[in-house]
Design a protein around this motif. Structure first.
Motif, short mmCIF file in Angstrom:
data_model
loop_
_atom_site.label_atom_id
_atom_site.label_comp_id
_atom_site.label_asym_id
_atom_site.label_seq_id
_atom_site.Cartn_x
_atom_site.Cartn_y
_atom_site.Cartn_z
N ALA A 2 -10.97 9.52 2.92
CA ALA A 2 -9.91 8.62 3.38
C ALA A 2 -9.91 7.34 2.55
O ALA A 2 -10.95 6.75 2.31
CB ALA A 2 -10.13 8.28 4.85
N ILE A 3 -8.74 6.95 2.09
CA ILE A 3 -8.61 5.73 1.29
C ILE A 3 -7.56 4.83 1.93
O ILE A 3 -6.47 5.28 2.25
CB ILE A 3 -8.19 6.06 -0.16
N ASN A 4 -7.91 3.57 2.11
CA ASN A 4 -6.96 2.61 2.65
C ASN A 4 -6.16 2.02 1.49
O ASN A 4 -6.71 1.33 0.64
CB ASN A 4 -7.71 1.51 3.41
N ARG A 5 -4.87 2.31 1.43
CA ARG A 5 -4.04 1.86 0.31
C ARG A 5 -3.25 0.59 0.61
O ARG A 5 -2.36 0.23 -0.14
CB ARG A 5 -3.10 2.99 -0.10
N THR A 6 -3.59 -0.09 1.71
CA THR A 6 -2.92 -1.35 2.03
C THR A 6 -3.27 -2.38 0.96
O THR A 6 -4.44 -2.49 0.58
CB THR A 6 -3.40 -1.88 3.40
N PRO A 7 -2.31 -3.15 0.44
CA PRO A 7 -2.63 -4.17 -0.56
C PRO A 7 -3.70 -5.15 -0.05
O PRO A 7 -3.68 -5.55 1.12
CB PRO A 7 -1.29 -4.89 -0.76
N ILE A 8 -4.62 -5.49 -0.94
CA ILE A 8 -5.78 -6.31 -0.56
C ILE A 8 -5.38 -7.65 0.05
O ILE A 8 -5.91 -8.04 1.09
CB ILE A 8 -6.71 -6.50 -1.77
N LEU A 9 -4.45 -8.35 -0.58
CA LEU A 9 -4.08 -9.68 -0.08
C LEU A 9 -3.41 -9.59 1.30
O LEU A 9 -3.63 -10.45 2.15
CB LEU A 9 -3.17 -10.40 -1.06
N LYS A 10 -2.64 -8.54 1.51
CA LYS A 10 -1.99 -8.34 2.80
C LYS A 10 -3.05 -8.11 3.89
O LYS A 10 -2.98 -8.67 4.98
CB LYS A 10 -1.05 -7.14 2.72
N ARG A 11 -4.05 -7.30 3.55
CA ARG A 11 -5.14 -7.00 4.51
C ARG A 11 -5.96 -8.26 4.77
O ARG A 11 -6.37 -8.52 5.90
CB ARG A 11 -6.01 -5.90 3.91
N CYS A 12 -6.19 -9.06 3.74
CA CYS A 12 -6.94 -10.31 3.89
C CYS A 12 -6.21 -11.27 4.83
O CYS A 12 -6.83 -11.93 5.65
CB CYS A 12 -7.17 -10.98 2.54
N ARG A 13 -4.87 -11.35 4.67
CA ARG A 13 -4.08 -12.21 5.55
C ARG A 13 -4.19 -11.77 6.99
O ARG A 13 -4.36 -12.58 7.89
CB ARG A 13 -2.60 -12.21 5.13
N SER A 14 -4.08 -10.46 7.24
CA SER A 14 -4.11 -9.96 8.62
C SER A 14 -5.48 -10.17 9.27
O SER A 14 -5.57 -10.37 10.47
CB SER A 14 -3.72 -8.49 8.67
N LEU A 15 -6.56 -10.15 8.45
CA LEU A 15 -7.91 -10.35 8.99
C LEU A 15 -8.37 -11.80 8.88
O LEU A 15 -9.51 -12.11 9.24
CB LEU A 15 -8.90 -9.43 8.25
N GLU A 16 -7.48 -12.67 8.34
CA GLU A 16 -7.81 -14.09 8.12
C GLU A 16 -9.10 -14.23 7.31
O GLU A 16 -10.05 -14.89 7.71
CB GLU A 16 -7.91 -14.82 9.47
N LEU A 17 -9.10 -13.58 6.16
CA LEU A 17 -10.28 -13.49 5.30
C LEU A 17 -9.94 -14.00 3.91
O LEU A 17 -8.85 -13.71 3.39
CB LEU A 17 -10.73 -12.02 5.25
N GLU A 18 -10.84 -14.73 3.31
CA GLU A 18 -10.63 -15.22 1.94
C GLU A 18 -10.86 -14.07 0.95
O GLU A 18 -11.89 -13.40 1.02
CB GLU A 18 -11.63 -16.34 1.62
N PRO A 19 -9.93 -13.83 0.00
CA PRO A 19 -10.11 -12.74 -0.96
C PRO A 19 -11.36 -12.89 -1.83
O PRO A 19 -11.85 -11.91 -2.37
CB PRO A 19 -8.84 -12.81 -1.82
N LYS A 51 -13.08 -6.31 9.74
CA LYS A 51 -13.42 -7.22 8.65
C LYS A 51 -14.64 -6.71 7.89
O LYS A 51 -14.64 -6.64 6.66
CB LYS A 51 -13.70 -8.62 9.24
N ALA A 52 -15.70 -6.34 8.63
CA ALA A 52 -16.94 -5.85 8.02
C ALA A 52 -16.67 -4.55 7.25
O ALA A 52 -17.13 -4.38 6.12
CB ALA A 52 -18.00 -5.62 9.08
N LYS A 53 -15.90 -3.65 7.85
CA LYS A 53 -15.58 -2.38 7.20
C LYS A 53 -14.78 -2.62 5.92
O LYS A 53 -15.01 -1.97 4.90
CB LYS A 53 -14.77 -1.49 8.15
#
Length: 197
Positions: A2-19, A51-53
């Motif tokens: 399984a591969i998560n193909r969501t764009p990294i910056l979009k995923r970072c925004r949703s998790l409130e995480l710094e790239p 976030k950890a995953k």
């Protein structure tokens, strides 16, 4: 796989995480679409697990297995889980500066560039132990790819629980990392609460 193909910056925004925690030096120009709704306790716990995953690039089943392993180890489950995640071979390659991101580190491992104690290891989730010597294969060191990586990671700080040399592209694990030495913005107690329900 399984591969998560969501764009990294979009995923970072949703998790409130710094790239930057992923080794990505881009910034999103979009604002986080944070609603005024109150997040439930379960929502907070789930976000920390996601976030950890996402940071370590681990899917649900292997993450759950790591949690089970951490719960059988002596000591607190949360810090044990973070230590197990840090000791994955792909994370070690990233921390030593032999890859720009954990995804790239995973690729470096699967493409047979990495030796652990003189033997080729192609499993990104391989658990590294204190005293293990990790190096990039001698034949691979001359590749332009690794020259570019060393140039890009010139000023990267190697954690105190390991040592690494960018000239020889080799390093050694000195000890298991303590929770205070792991600079990942994850509240592992919420993950433990989620799994212990």
């Amino acid at each position: 796989m399984a591969i998560n193909r969501t764009p990294i910056l979009k995923r970072c925004r949703s998790l409130e995480l710094e790239p930057a925690y992923l080794g990505v030096n881009k910034k999103s120009r979009r604002k986080s679409l944070r609603s005024n709704r109150k997040v439930s306790e379960y929502g907070l716990q789930l976000r920390e697990k996601q976030k950890a995953k996402f940071i370590y690039g681990v899917q649900e089943k292997p993450f759950r297995n790591l949690y089970e392993k951490a719960s059988r180890m002596p000591g607190l489950v949360g810090p044990n889980l973070m230590t197990l995640l840090e000791l994955r071979l792909d994370n070690i390659i990233f921390r030593m500066g032999f890859a720009r991101t954990r995804r790239e580190a995973r690729q470096v491992v699967t493409h047979r560039h990495v030796l652990v104690n003189g033997k080729i290891v192609t499993i990104p989730s391989y658990k590294v132990e204190p005293g293990d010597v990790i190096e990039i294969k001698e034949k691979s060191r001359s590749l332009q790819r690794f020259k570019d990586i060393v140039e890009a990671n010139g000023g990267i700080a190697v954690p105190s629980w390991m040592e690494a040399s960018s000239e020889t592209l080799s390093g050694k694990i000195l000890e298991k990392p303590l929770r205070e030495q792991i600079d990942v913005p994850v509240n592992e107690t919420l993950i433990v609460e989620l799994y212990s329900k």
